[in-house]
Design a protein around this motif. Structure first.
Motif, short mmCIF file in Angstrom:
data_model
loop_
_atom_site.label_atom_id
_atom_site.label_comp_id
_atom_site.label_asym_id
_atom_site.label_seq_id
_atom_site.Cartn_x
_atom_site.Cartn_y
_atom_site.Cartn_z
N ASP A 66 0.69 -1.24 0.05
CA ASP A 66 -0.03 -0.02 0.05
C ASP A 66 0.82 1.32 0.01
OD1 ASP A 66 0.76 -0.73 2.66
OD2 ASP A 66 -0.51 0.92 3.50
N ASP A 67 2.08 0.97 0.17
CA ASP A 67 3.15 2.29 0.35
C ASP A 67 3.51 2.31 -1.28
OD1 ASP A 67 5.40 3.94 0.25
OD2 ASP A 67 5.72 3.41 2.33
N GLU A 68 3.14 3.47 -1.80
CA GLU A 68 3.40 3.69 -3.40
C GLU A 68 5.06 3.58 -3.48
OE1 GLU A 68 2.43 6.85 -6.93
OE2 GLU A 68 1.46 6.90 -4.95
N PHE A 69 5.65 4.27 -2.67
CA PHE A 69 7.15 4.56 -2.77
C PHE A 69 7.86 3.40 -2.81
CE2 PHE A 69 11.36 4.98 -0.93
CZ PHE A 69 12.07 5.80 -2.00
N GLN A 70 7.46 2.20 -1.83
CA GLN A 70 8.07 0.97 -1.57
C GLN A 70 7.63 0.44 -2.82
OE1 GLN A 70 10.15 -0.12 0.60
NE2 GLN A 70 10.21 1.67 1.75
N CYS A 71 6.35 0.31 -3.23
CA CYS A 71 6.17 -0.32 -4.50
C CYS A 71 7.00 -0.23 -5.99
CB CYS A 71 4.53 0.08 -5.25
SG CYS A 71 3.46 -1.34 -4.85
N LEU A 72 7.09 1.21 -6.07
CA LEU A 72 8.19 1.81 -7.17
C LEU A 72 9.28 1.16 -6.87
CD1 LEU A 72 6.44 5.31 -7.56
CD2 LEU A 72 6.12 3.32 -9.28
N LEU A 73 9.97 1.23 -5.55
CA LEU A 73 11.27 0.89 -5.52
C LEU A 73 11.21 -0.53 -5.90
CD1 LEU A 73 14.17 2.04 -4.27
CD2 LEU A 73 13.02 1.39 -2.04
N LEU A 74 10.59 -1.27 -5.29
CA LEU A 74 10.84 -2.89 -5.42
C LEU A 74 10.80 -3.05 -7.09
CD1 LEU A 74 8.93 -4.41 -2.44
CD2 LEU A 74 11.35 -4.51 -3.08
N LYS A 75 9.48 -2.36 -7.83
CA LYS A 75 9.45 -2.55 -8.93
C LYS A 75 10.66 -2.22 -9.77
CE LYS A 75 6.30 -1.10 -12.71
NZ LYS A 75 7.24 -0.34 -13.70
N LYS A 76 11.55 -1.03 -9.40
CA LYS A 76 12.38 -0.73 -10.17
C LYS A 76 13.69 -1.73 -10.01
CE LYS A 76 15.29 1.83 -12.29
NZ LYS A 76 15.22 2.14 -13.93
N MET A 77 13.57 -2.37 -8.76
CA MET A 77 14.74 -3.50 -8.53
C MET A 77 14.44 -4.42 -9.23
SD MET A 77 16.15 -2.89 -4.53
CE MET A 77 14.47 -2.95 -3.75
N LEU A 78 13.33 -5.18 -9.18
CA LEU A 78 12.91 -6.21 -10.12
C LEU A 78 13.11 -5.96 -11.68
CD1 LEU A 78 9.73 -7.28 -8.01
CD2 LEU A 78 11.76 -8.64 -8.22
N GLU A 79 12.66 -4.77 -11.87
CA GLU A 79 12.89 -4.64 -13.59
C GLU A 79 14.45 -4.73 -14.01
OE1 GLU A 79 9.05 -1.80 -14.78
OE2 GLU A 79 10.73 -0.92 -13.90
N MET A 95 4.42 -20.70 8.19
CA MET A 95 3.46 -21.51 8.43
C MET A 95 2.34 -21.46 7.05
SD MET A 95 4.40 -23.47 10.68
CE MET A 95 6.40 -23.07 10.82
N LEU A 96 2.10 -20.44 6.77
CA LEU A 96 1.15 -20.37 5.59
C LEU A 96 1.63 -20.65 4.27
CD1 LEU A 96 -0.86 -17.19 6.95
CD2 LEU A 96 -1.50 -19.60 6.76
N GLY A 97 3.09 -20.76 4.11
CA GLY A 97 3.80 -21.00 2.84
C GLY A 97 4.55 -19.98 2.36
N ALA A 98 4.84 -18.93 3.11
CA ALA A 98 5.94 -17.94 2.48
C ALA A 98 7.10 -18.59 2.39
CB ALA A 98 6.13 -16.62 3.41
N VAL A 99 7.87 -18.13 1.09
CA VAL A 99 9.11 -18.71 1.08
C VAL A 99 10.48 -17.80 1.59
CG1 VAL A 99 8.55 -20.05 -1.42
CG2 VAL A 99 9.72 -17.48 -1.22
N ASN A 100 10.05 -16.58 2.19
CA ASN A 100 10.98 -15.80 2.85
C ASN A 100 10.20 -14.72 3.42
OD1 ASN A 100 13.40 -14.99 3.71
ND2 ASN A 100 14.24 -16.27 1.77
N TYR A 101 11.09 -13.94 4.20
CA TYR A 101 10.38 -12.90 4.92
C TYR A 101 11.79 -11.78 5.28
CZ TYR A 101 7.98 -10.43 8.61
OH TYR A 101 7.32 -9.25 9.30
N LEU A 102 11.41 -10.66 4.28
CA LEU A 102 12.65 -9.71 4.35
C LEU A 102 12.15 -8.52 4.88
CD1 LEU A 102 13.45 -10.10 0.50
CD2 LEU A 102 14.45 -11.11 2.60
N VAL A 103 13.01 -8.08 5.92
CA VAL A 103 12.76 -6.57 6.50
C VAL A 103 13.21 -5.39 5.59
CG1 VAL A 103 13.14 -5.43 8.77
CG2 VAL A 103 13.03 -7.79 8.46
N LYS A 104 12.11 -4.55 5.70
CA LYS A 104 12.58 -3.23 5.03
C LYS A 104 13.44 -2.24 5.86
CE LYS A 104 7.83 -2.74 3.10
NZ LYS A 104 6.68 -1.84 3.26
N PRO A 105 14.27 -1.49 5.29
CA PRO A 105 14.45 -1.23 3.94
C PRO A 105 15.17 -2.39 3.22
CG PRO A 105 16.02 0.01 5.00
CD PRO A 105 15.10 -0.63 6.08
N ILE A 106 14.88 -2.54 2.18
CA ILE A 106 15.62 -3.92 1.20
C ILE A 106 16.42 -3.26 0.20
CG2 ILE A 106 14.95 -5.83 -0.03
CD1 ILE A 106 12.11 -5.91 1.12
#
Length: 318
Positions: free
Chosen positions: A208-221, A294-305
């Motif tokens: 829901d954080d637009e800045f975090q969304c854009l930041l992760l989007k850029k790194m993935l791209e 337990m619900l099936g996540a493969v990892n848990y990363l703490v911001k900032p990433i």
């Protein structure tokens, strides 16, 4: 498998590494090296090399054992395909090296100190390791996936035991936790990377954080992914009716539907449950981390990433 396969040599001595590589290069065209004392750094370099065989040329077998354990931990998290480990040893440690190889901790051992009168023994061992990976590919893949599951069970068990020791989880809940963990581990293991030219990798970022969304989007791209974004859990679930990503990055705390509830709904949907989900959060409370695992996540990363942390935890690399 052939002489064109990649061989990776790790050592704590430039002289030993040079000696080993000089022997290997008589028959193998691609031999990479790493002279380093930090096991994690070596494991990460080995991952990037995509080598089929790693040869551990350390003067102490204890150092070799430590590095092998680190390789198991790192590779079972980040590498989908099996590999073989060959260790060098001296006459004093040959019995221990034999016992560890017998237990499949190492694929093979070669007595190297004092320098063996048989210079072809090392080359033969590498050839056998490559042949085994090639001729018994299905068996080796199944064994590697089983080892990955065992490692995941061990990691989950340690977390549960820690919480039990802190009296934050009742013993009566343990069976439910283990059952959930096994459900996760029985999901199909993704064993092949897509070929980028024909099957571009797809990611979805839910935050829901637009800045975090854009930041992760850029790194993935930058890693070659096509990225879809969603700012709520409901929005993401709707998009997932049309989009089937290779990886999902999901924020834990969101206003309309929490990341944990979104994850629960993802894992309860047969068409979506096999998609790897990495949880991201600015917090790392143990109860929340455990719920996500337990619900099936493969990892848990703490911001900032940062980009290196994200890249190290992506299940697919281009």
């Amino acid at each position: 498998m052939s002489s064109r396969s990649i061989i990776f040599v790790a050592s704590d001595s430039e002289v030993i590494a040079d000696t080993v590589i000089e022997q290997l290069e008589t028959e193998f065209t691609t031999v990479q090296r790493c002279v380093h004392y930090q096991a994690v750094a070596i494991a990460q370099m080995f991952l990037r090399s995509e080598a089929d065989v790693i040869l551990l040329a350390y003067q102490s077998l204890d150092s070799t054992i430590h590095l092998r354990k680190t390789l198991i931990e790192v590779c079972h998290k980040q590498r989908a395909t099996p590999f073989h480990t060959v260790t060098l040893c001296n006459k004093a440690s040959v019995e221990q090296a034999y016992q560890l190889s017998k237990q499949r901790f190492f694929y093979d051992y070669v007595v190297f100190w004092p320098l063996s009168y048989d210079p072809y023994r090392l080359i033969m061992s590498v050839h056998q390791a490559l042949d085994d990976l090639g001729y018994n590919a299905d068996i080796q893949q199944q064994r590697y996936e089983l080892e990955t599951k065992k490692y995941s069970i061990k990691a989950i068990t340690q977390l549960v035991e820690q919480m039990l020791a802190e009296q934050k989880t009742k013993k009566s809940e343990l069976n439910n936790l283990i059952e959930s963990a096994l459900k996760k581990l029985n999901q199909a293991v993704l064993t092949q990377q897509k070929v980028a030219a024909h099957n571009p990798l797809v990611a979805m970022v839910i935050d829901d954080d637009e800045f975090q969304c854009l930041l992760l989007k850029k790194m993935l791209e930058n890693e070659g992914y096509i990225v879809h974004q969603a700012t709520t859990g409901m929005d993401a679930l709707e998009q997932l009716n049309q989009v089937h990503p290779d990886i999902i990055l999901l924020d834990v705390f969101m206003p309309d539907m929490s990341g944990i509830e979104t994850l629960r709904q993802l894992k309860n949907e047969p068409t979506l449950e096999a998609i790897p989900v990495i949880m991201v959060s600015g917090h790392h409370e143990k109860e929340v981390v455990l719920d996500c695992i337990m619900l099936g996540a493969v990892n848990y990363l703490v911001k900032p990433i940062d980009k290196e942390t994200l890249r190290a935890h992506l299940p697919f690399r281009l």
